[in-house]
Design a protein around this motif. Structure first.
Motif, mmCIF file in Angstrom:
data_model
loop_
_atom_site.group_PDB
_atom_site.id
_atom_site.type_symbol
_atom_site.label_atom_id
_atom_site.label_comp_id
_atom_site.label_asym_id
_atom_site.label_seq_id
_atom_site.Cartn_x
_atom_site.Cartn_y
_atom_site.Cartn_z
ATOM 1 N N LEU A 116 0.840 -1.185 0.000
ATOM 2 C CA LEU A 116 0.000 0.000 0.000
ATOM 3 C C LEU A 116 0.879 1.240 0.000
ATOM 4 O O LEU A 116 1.994 1.215 0.526
ATOM 5 C CB LEU A 116 -0.899 0.033 1.239
ATOM 6 C CG LEU A 116 -1.807 -1.170 1.494
ATOM 7 C CD1 LEU A 116 -2.592 -0.956 2.786
ATOM 8 C CD2 LEU A 116 -2.757 -1.386 0.332
ATOM 9 N N SER A 117 0.358 2.319 -0.572
ATOM 10 C CA SER A 117 1.072 3.585 -0.530
ATOM 11 C C SER A 117 1.371 3.973 0.913
ATOM 12 O O SER A 117 0.522 3.850 1.800
ATOM 13 C CB SER A 117 0.224 4.679 -1.195
ATOM 14 O OG SER A 117 0.740 5.961 -0.918
ATOM 15 N N ARG A 118 2.591 4.457 1.144
ATOM 16 C CA ARG A 118 2.980 4.842 2.500
ATOM 17 C C ARG A 118 2.208 6.049 3.006
ATOM 18 O O ARG A 118 2.177 6.313 4.206
ATOM 19 C CB ARG A 118 4.485 5.133 2.539
ATOM 20 C CG ARG A 118 5.334 3.865 2.486
ATOM 21 C CD ARG A 118 6.810 4.190 2.504
ATOM 22 N NE ARG A 118 7.225 4.839 1.265
ATOM 23 C CZ ARG A 118 8.476 5.193 1.003
ATOM 24 N NH1 ARG A 118 9.436 4.978 1.887
ATOM 25 N NH2 ARG A 118 8.783 5.776 -0.147
ATOM 26 N N SER A 119 1.580 6.796 2.102
ATOM 27 C CA SER A 119 0.805 7.953 2.536
ATOM 28 C C SER A 119 -0.530 7.553 3.155
ATOM 29 O O SER A 119 -1.217 8.391 3.750
ATOM 30 C CB SER A 119 0.566 8.898 1.357
ATOM 31 O OG SER A 119 -0.252 8.286 0.382
ATOM 32 N N ILE A 120 -0.924 6.280 3.013
ATOM 33 C CA ILE A 120 -2.151 5.786 3.650
ATOM 34 C C ILE A 120 -1.783 5.325 5.056
ATOM 35 O O ILE A 120 -1.155 4.273 5.239
ATOM 36 C CB ILE A 120 -2.776 4.625 2.851
ATOM 37 C CG1 ILE A 120 -3.044 5.055 1.405
ATOM 38 C CG2 ILE A 120 -4.069 4.151 3.510
ATOM 39 C CD1 ILE A 120 -3.527 3.927 0.510
ATOM 40 N N ARG A 121 -2.175 6.095 6.062
ATOM 41 C CA ARG A 121 -1.725 5.824 7.428
ATOM 42 C C ARG A 121 -2.822 5.279 8.342
ATOM 43 O O ARG A 121 -2.527 4.709 9.382
ATOM 44 C CB ARG A 121 -1.133 7.104 8.039
ATOM 45 C CG ARG A 121 0.118 7.588 7.318
ATOM 46 C CD ARG A 121 0.760 8.752 8.051
ATOM 47 N NE ARG A 121 2.032 9.124 7.455
ATOM 48 C CZ ARG A 121 2.179 10.003 6.473
ATOM 49 N NH1 ARG A 121 1.110 10.587 5.970
ATOM 50 N NH2 ARG A 121 3.376 10.294 5.985
ATOM 51 N N ASP A 122 -4.068 5.469 7.965
ATOM 52 C CA ASP A 122 -5.165 4.985 8.799
ATOM 53 C C ASP A 122 -5.181 3.456 8.805
ATOM 54 O O ASP A 122 -5.297 2.821 7.745
ATOM 55 C CB ASP A 122 -6.494 5.537 8.275
ATOM 56 C CG ASP A 122 -7.663 5.191 9.174
ATOM 57 O OD1 ASP A 122 -8.099 4.026 9.163
ATOM 58 O OD2 ASP A 122 -8.133 6.094 9.898
ATOM 59 N N ASP A 123 -5.093 2.859 9.998
ATOM 60 C CA ASP A 123 -4.989 1.397 10.096
ATOM 61 C C ASP A 123 -6.237 0.691 9.574
ATOM 62 O O ASP A 123 -6.133 -0.369 8.927
ATOM 63 C CB ASP A 123 -4.733 0.987 11.552
ATOM 64 C CG ASP A 123 -3.333 1.350 12.024
ATOM 65 O OD1 ASP A 123 -2.447 1.508 11.165
ATOM 66 O OD2 ASP A 123 -3.129 1.466 13.243
ATOM 67 N N ASP A 124 -7.419 1.241 9.848
ATOM 68 C CA ASP A 124 -8.645 0.605 9.376
ATOM 69 C C ASP A 124 -8.718 0.615 7.854
ATOM 70 O O ASP A 124 -9.094 -0.395 7.222
ATOM 71 C CB ASP A 124 -9.865 1.317 9.964
ATOM 72 C CG ASP A 124 -9.995 1.109 11.464
ATOM 73 O OD1 ASP A 124 -9.456 0.092 11.972
ATOM 74 O OD2 ASP A 124 -10.624 1.954 12.134
ATOM 75 N N ILE A 125 -8.346 1.740 7.259
ATOM 76 C CA ILE A 125 -8.354 1.826 5.795
ATOM 77 C C ILE A 125 -7.318 0.883 5.206
ATOM 78 O O ILE A 125 -7.569 0.197 4.203
ATOM 79 C CB ILE A 125 -8.108 3.276 5.336
ATOM 80 C CG1 ILE A 125 -9.269 4.175 5.759
ATOM 81 C CG2 ILE A 125 -7.894 3.342 3.827
ATOM 82 C CD1 ILE A 125 -9.083 5.638 5.422
ATOM 83 N N ARG A 126 -6.154 0.816 5.825
ATOM 84 C CA ARG A 126 -5.111 -0.087 5.329
ATOM 85 C C ARG A 126 -5.587 -1.542 5.372
ATOM 86 O O ARG A 126 -5.344 -2.320 4.444
ATOM 87 C CB ARG A 126 -3.829 0.075 6.139
ATOM 88 C CG ARG A 126 -3.118 1.411 5.922
ATOM 89 C CD ARG A 126 -1.814 1.490 6.703
ATOM 90 N NE ARG A 126 -0.818 0.561 6.176
ATOM 91 C CZ ARG A 126 0.021 0.841 5.193
ATOM 92 N NH1 ARG A 126 -0.020 2.033 4.612
ATOM 93 N NH2 ARG A 126 0.887 -0.056 4.772
ATOM 94 N N ASP A 127 -6.267 -1.917 6.445
ATOM 95 C CA ASP A 127 -6.774 -3.289 6.552
ATOM 96 C C ASP A 127 -7.805 -3.585 5.465
ATOM 97 O O ASP A 127 -7.797 -4.667 4.853
ATOM 98 C CB ASP A 127 -7.393 -3.511 7.931
ATOM 99 C CG ASP A 127 -6.359 -3.535 9.046
ATOM 100 O OD1 ASP A 127 -5.163 -3.725 8.733
ATOM 101 O OD2 ASP A 127 -6.734 -3.380 10.228
ATOM 102 N N GLU A 128 -8.697 -2.618 5.215
ATOM 103 C CA GLU A 128 -9.720 -2.820 4.181
ATOM 104 C C GLU A 128 -9.085 -2.958 2.800
ATOM 105 O O GLU A 128 -9.477 -3.823 2.002
ATOM 106 C CB GLU A 128 -10.705 -1.654 4.205
ATOM 107 C CG GLU A 128 -11.561 -1.584 5.463
ATOM 108 C CD GLU A 128 -12.386 -0.307 5.517
ATOM 109 O OE1 GLU A 128 -12.337 0.461 4.525
ATOM 110 O OE2 GLU A 128 -13.062 -0.082 6.534
ATOM 111 N N LEU A 129 -8.109 -2.095 2.521
ATOM 112 C CA LEU A 129 -7.459 -2.153 1.213
ATOM 113 C C LEU A 129 -6.624 -3.415 1.053
ATOM 114 O O LEU A 129 -6.575 -4.004 -0.036
ATOM 115 C CB LEU A 129 -6.588 -0.911 1.014
ATOM 116 C CG LEU A 129 -7.333 0.416 0.851
ATOM 117 C CD1 LEU A 129 -6.352 1.573 0.752
ATOM 118 C CD2 LEU A 129 -8.236 0.386 -0.381
ATOM 119 N N MET A 130 -5.977 -3.845 2.126
ATOM 120 C CA MET A 130 -5.189 -5.073 2.023
ATOM 121 C C MET A 130 -6.086 -6.276 1.752
ATOM 122 O O MET A 130 -5.703 -7.195 1.008
ATOM 123 C CB MET A 130 -4.376 -5.275 3.296
ATOM 124 C CG MET A 130 -3.339 -6.392 3.193
ATOM 125 S SD MET A 130 -2.170 -6.177 1.819
ATOM 126 C CE MET A 130 -1.133 -4.857 2.462
#
Length: 340
Positions: A116-130
């Motif tokens: 994921l792009s390093r500029s995405i820092r929100d953990d919930d959003i990162r989990d959804e995108l992963m």
């Protein structure tokens, strides 16, 4: 005029896209007859360049040049991708590390892994995108990068984007043909605007919008070397055969801090000035006089401006004469050339 506007129009019969930020022409892409960056060829190896680790290739659009290859003989078939525009009289620059890039997703056949792009820092959003990345690339050995724009996008749109890039990558990488051929063309200006200009913006598509939004006037200004930096300061951006020269001037301001102020304004304005003029390669900046202790301040300002720029640029550093040098990818054709 405040805010962002994306204008999609045509110039001299060529597709063109312009990004206007707070009334200032911030970016410009104009189509040309040259192969578009992102184009993928099935190419045939021709002859190596001894001592340089490079190789010439045969493509449907003429000779291409591939750097950093070893152990490849003449007459072999390679898949390569156009990385930028060639200098006049030189071969098309290509890479054998293919990328399939869209608004939200980049599929990387030669670099496995989900990122994921390093500029995405929100953990919930990162989990959804992963989770979307795992679903979209399930069963594939290719890699995936989800871009920063995916953070605010609809999940279905992101999934569709992943699927489209995966399908394209699998089709291209599975090619079994022979002889030079264009397998897929790079994106044109209107698609590039959708793909890369992801900040919220009003999109204008009516014919003639370049004139309505003052873009034609801005292009006339961009043909000149002078770029205003506020107050009486300015910089002159001029292309020579060897390099792009940037000269920063304080104008009539004779105060002690005038040089630093002009140089910081140059740092903020330079990426946009280069994008609009389509200039790249070696860039040498002759800065206004300032104390040596302020060099770090200038570097920090320039680094911050380049971080927002989508054109790969290396900050090479200071010369013995006190100039600052950059090495910039040729991601645009020179404005003078496409408007001629």
């Amino acid at each position: 005029m405040k805010g962002h506007q994306i204008c999609l129009d045509h110039l001299n019969g060529r597709e063109a896209a312009a990004l206007v930020v707070d009334g200032h022409l911030d970016d410009l892409v104009i189509d040309s007859d040259a192969p578009r960056p992102g184009t993928v060829y099935r190419a045939i190896t021709d002859r190596p360049v001894k001592g340089q680790g490079g190789l010439f290739l045969k493509t449907p659009d003429g000779a291409a040049y591939l750097r950093g290859v070893k152990g490849i003989g003449q007459g072999e078939t390679l898949l390569v991708q156009v990385t930028g525009y060639a200098e006049p009289g030189k071969a098309i620059p290509v890479s054998h590390k293919l990328l399939f890039k869209s608004r939200y997703a980049i599929v990387t056949p030669d670099a496995p892994g989900l990122n994921l792009s390093r500029s995405i820092r929100d953990d919930d959003i990162r989990d959804e995108l992963m989770a979307l990345a795992h679903d979209g690339m399930d069963g594939s050995q290719m890699g995936l990068i989800l871009r920063s724009a995916a953070a605010g996008a609809d999940a279905e749109a992101v999934s569709d984007d992943i699927g489209a890039m995966r399908d394209l990558a699998e089709t291209i990488m599975g090619d079994q043909g022979a002889g030079p051929e264009v397998l897929t063309e790079g994106d044109g200006p209107h698609v590039l605007a959708w793909r890369d200009w992801t900040d919220p913006a009003a999109v204008v598509t009516e014919p003639g919008c370049f004139e309505e939004y003052g873009i034609l006037d801005a292009l006339d200004s961009a043909k000149a070397a002078r770029v205003g930096l506020g107050a009486d300061a300015s910089m002159f951006v001029e292309a020579t055969r060897a390099l792009v020269a940037v000269d920063v001037n304080t104008g009539a301001d004779g105060s002690f801090a005038a040089g630093l102020k002009a140089n910081l304004a140059c740092a903020r304005m330079l990426p946009s000035a280069l994008r609009v003029r389509g200039l790249g390669g070696q860039i040498t900046i002759d800065l206004a006089p300032m104390p040596k202790k302020e060099r770090k301040t200038f570097e920090a300002a320039l680094r911050a401006a380049l971080r927002k720029d989508d054109v790969d640029t290396v900050m090479a550093g200071w010369t013995p004469l006190g100039h600052f040098e950059l090495q910039r990818k040729r991601a645009r054709l020179p404005l003078a050339e496409v408007l001629s």
